[in-house]
Scaffold this motif. Structure first.
Motif, PDB file in Angstrom:
ATOM      1  N   GLU A 178     -31.071  69.149 -14.455  1.00  0.00           N
ATOM      2  CA  GLU A 178     -29.619  69.351 -14.875  1.00  0.00           C
ATOM      3  C   GLU A 178     -29.081  68.127 -15.785  1.00  0.00           C
ATOM      4  O   GLU A 178     -28.440  68.471 -16.761  1.00  0.00           O
ATOM      5  N   GLU A 244     -27.513  78.801  -9.004  1.00  0.00           N
ATOM      6  CA  GLU A 244     -28.926  79.207  -9.637  1.00  0.00           C
ATOM      7  C   GLU A 244     -29.443  80.348  -9.670  1.00  0.00           C
ATOM      8  O   GLU A 244     -30.003  80.791 -10.662  1.00  0.00           O
ATOM      9  N   ASP A 278     -33.293  78.026 -14.713  1.00  0.00           N
ATOM     10  CA  ASP A 278     -32.913  78.641 -13.555  1.00  0.00           C
ATOM     11  C   ASP A 278     -33.775  79.609 -12.691  1.00  0.00           C
ATOM     12  O   ASP A 278     -33.517  79.808 -11.638  1.00  0.00           O
ATOM     13  N   HIS A 281     -35.120  76.772 -11.011  1.00  0.00           N
ATOM     14  CA  HIS A 281     -34.371  76.277  -9.987  1.00  0.00           C
ATOM     15  C   HIS A 281     -33.994  77.195  -8.714  1.00  0.00           C
ATOM     16  O   HIS A 281     -33.780  76.828  -7.630  1.00  0.00           O
TER      17      HIS A 281
HETATM   18 FE   LIG Z   1     -30.100  75.007 -12.851  1.00  0.00          FE
END
Ligand SMILES: [Fe+2]
Ligand SMILES: [Fe+2]
Length: 338
Positions: A178, A244, A278, A281
């Motif tokens: 991030e 996420e 993501d 993630h």
């Molecule tokens: Fe993320």
């Protein structure tokens, strides 16, 4: 960059702004907040005064308030006022998400997180943004998101010192991404700032604070509530799971919408980056952060699901505000001075 001092929206935020200006003592904020107990708002989640006051009180712990003495962060009267506002706010959040949350073991929590964040069948707001939204509507949406995205990751990062072992490692891995792996130009908040500028908006932190409605502030405040209370660290983890797992597909649609309107790579990079990042993630946070946390502490399963459900519920509330306003041909932003 600190948050600018906003227009007050009622007695508590007015008392707070007076304290920030040095015109009054912090105790006046506590008195105003106590007034909310004797005369509670109809709906604390959409009450402008309570939500703005909470945003400002939380901001004292985050980026600070422009021109305001940082020592106010721990002024006992302001902490007491915050607690007075947080109690009905937390109760309302728990009431809002109650049916979705049950006790469970680690594998049940992981399964429940995937299930509750699975893409819905309809096109939703991101589908509309991809195919129909105007440039002005994109600007509105960016303004709603700007308070959080221009400090993206900061509040979830508060979970790191409150975790240990596998969940901690998972959170560090995601948060490092991030923050662009330490590269300023790759930090997600930097990418979002670029998108705002490309659409002709200011990228100054909280520049649009006066424009966002109470429900948008509430969506920020619920994250701060989870992030600033150690007892709610599992809810913070659950909140990140929902962020996420519901990011990659909508991000792809937002990027498509911006390209349809003729915007280039600088404007879409924030969203393009989230399609890739993501997708990775979401696996880490669901399995290792949330799953790992419940494995360590089975009693926090309910809070993990509370955090995820709260994030989704506020996404829905903000999304409804936007969709309903646009359906009426109106702006979803707040008229200044209202
Ligand atoms: Fe993320
Ligand atoms: Fe991000």
């Amino acid at each position: 960059m600190p948050m600018p001092i906003p227009e007050p929206r009622g007695p508590v935020s007015a008392a707070l702004v007076a304290v920030f200006a040095g015109a009054d003592e912090p105790a006046t904020v506590n008195t105003a907040a106590l007034g909310c107990r004797s005369d509670p708002p109809d709906d604390v989640l959409t009450d402008d005064d309570v939500q703005l006051a909470l945003t400002l009180l939380y901001e004292l712990h985050l980026h600070g308030i422009d021109g305001v003495d940082d020592r106010l962060e721990w002024a006992p009267e302001l902490i007491a006022a915050r607690a007075e506002l947080e109690a009905p706010f937390e109760a309302a959040v728990r009431e809002l998400v109650r049916p979705r949350v049950e006790k469970a073991d680690s594998s049940d929590v992981v399964a429940a997180l995937w299930e509750m964040t699975a893409p819905t069948a309809g096109p939703g707001l991101s589908g509309f943004m991809a195919t129909e939204a105007t440039e002005a509507q994109f600007r509105e949406l960016l303004i709603h998101r700007s308070l959080n995205q221009l400090r993206e990751a900061d509040v979830h990062t508060l979970g790191i010192p409150r975790l240990a072992g596998r969940p901690k490692a998972a959170l560090v891995e995601v948060q490092a991404d991030e923050y662009g792996g330490g590269r300023l130009d790759r930090m997600h908040s930097t990418l979002f700032a670029t998108t705002m500028r490309e659409l002709g908006l200011s990228d100054a932190y909280a520049h649009y604070l006066d424009d966002v409605p109470a429900v948008t502030l509430a969506s920020l405040n619920v994250l701060s509530l989870f992030g600033l209370h150690r007892r709610l660290r599992a809810a913070l983890a659950g909140h990140l799971c929902a962020v996420e797992t519901t990011s990659a597909l909508p991000s792809k649609k937002y990027a498509a919408g911006l390209r349809r309107l003729g915007f280039g790579a600088a404007a879409t990079l924030f969203f393009d980056e989230h399609v890739e990042a993501d997708s990775v993630h979401e696996q880490i946070v669901v399995r290792d952060l949330a799953g790992g946390l419940v494995e360590q502490r089975p009693d926090c399963a309910g809070d993990v699901l509370l955090g995820a459900a709260a994030c989704l519920a506020f996404d829905d509330l903000v999304g409804e505000r936007v969709a309903d306003s646009w359906a009426r041909g109106a702006s979803s932003l707040r008229a200044r001075g209202s």
